[in-house]
Design an enzyme around this catalytic site. Sequence first.
Site, short mmCIF file in Angstrom:
data_model
loop_
_atom_site.label_atom_id
_atom_site.label_comp_id
_atom_site.label_asym_id
_atom_site.label_seq_id
_atom_site.Cartn_x
_atom_site.Cartn_y
_atom_site.Cartn_z
N HIS A 115 0.89 -1.31 -0.08
CA HIS A 115 -0.12 -0.03 -0.10
C HIS A 115 0.67 1.21 0.09
O HIS A 115 0.28 2.20 -0.49
CB HIS A 115 -1.00 -0.01 1.26
CG HIS A 115 -0.21 0.17 2.53
ND1 HIS A 115 0.28 -0.84 3.15
CD2 HIS A 115 0.06 1.21 3.31
CE1 HIS A 115 0.97 -0.53 4.46
NE2 HIS A 115 0.45 0.81 4.37
N HIS A 179 5.21 9.52 12.98
CA HIS A 179 4.28 8.42 13.18
C HIS A 179 4.99 7.23 13.73
O HIS A 179 6.08 7.04 13.28
CB HIS A 179 3.24 8.15 12.07
CG HIS A 179 3.91 7.26 10.94
ND1 HIS A 179 4.88 7.91 10.16
CD2 HIS A 179 3.50 6.15 10.38
CE1 HIS A 179 5.21 6.92 9.13
NE2 HIS A 179 4.31 5.99 9.20
#
Length: 312
Positions: A115, A179
Site C-alpha cells: 500500500h 508516526h
Amino acid sequence: MALALCCMSHSPLLNLPGPSRDLLDDIDAAIARARGFVEDYDPQLVVIFSPDHYNGFFYKVMPPFCIGSSASGVGDYGTHAGPLDVPEKLAVDCAQAVLDAGVDIAVSASMDVDHGTVQPLEKLFGTAISRPVIPVFVNAIGVPLGPMHRCRALGAAVGTYLATLDKRVLVMGSGGLSHSPPVPTLATAPEPVLQRIVHGAPMTAEQRQARQAAVIDAARSFAAGDSALQPLNPTWDHRFLEIIDRGSLSELDRWSNSFVTHEGGGSAHEIRTWVAAFAALQAAGPYETTMRYYTPAPELIAGFAIRTARPK
C-alpha cells in the site's frame, strides 16, 4: 523534458473502518486538489519513491534502495493486486544512470509493492495501472539505515536521468510524516513474525485479517489517548515541511537517524521518500510548492501531509 511532483502520506486506515467522516472528508478534499494538479500536468511517466512494510523486502536481503523493472501489488488493505505498468527499459536505464552517478542501488526484475506504493497511485489516478510507473524502493524500517544525504543523492541521480527524457514525468514520494505505529523489529518480534520479516514467510488470509484488526485497534486506542505509542509531533512535521518548501534540502543532511526516531517516531524515516522526490525535482532547478496540506491525524496514527510542486 518536464518534471512535477506530488508527495503524500499513506495509511492503511484510509481503507479501514475507524477514522471519522470529518477527517476523511478533509483529507479527500486535499487529495482532490492534488489530483487536479496532476490531471492538469497529465504525466506520461510516474516515478514513485516509496517504502515497504515487510511485504516485498525482508531482512534476508534488505537493500537501502531498489528500482523495479517489473512490479506487482500485493493487494494489502484493499489496494491493487497484480502487475503494474512498468516500462522495463526505462527502469533499467534509470538504474544504470543512478549507478553511474555513484549511488549503489539494487534492481528487482520482480518487485512486490504494498500500500505504500499503490495507495498514492490509486488516490491520484483512480487505479494503480493507469500510467506507466517506475517504483523506487527506499528502506525506511529495516535497520541499520543509511544517512539522509544518501537519499538526497539518490533523488538527484534519478532526477538528472529523468531530465534526459522527452516526457512529462511526475515524481512522487510516499509516507510519513511523524508516526510510530506498531511495526515488528528484529529485536522484539516473536519467532513466527521473525520468519516473516526475515525470510518473507507468506501470510495466510487469517494472519492478514488479524493484522488488519490489530491496526484498527491500535489506531482507536491512539486516538483515544490510551496508547503507549509515541505521540505525533506536529512541530517537527512543520519544521520538515518548511525546509522542503523553501528548497533547503541539504539542511536535512544533518538530521541523524536517532534524531528522526526521537522526534518523529520509528516510521518517520519514511520522510526519506520525500527527500528523494524533492531532490529529483531540484535536479532540474529551483522549485516551488503549489499545494500544501497538513493535519495531525491520531485516527491514522500519522501526521498526514500532501505537497505538490513544480519548477519555478
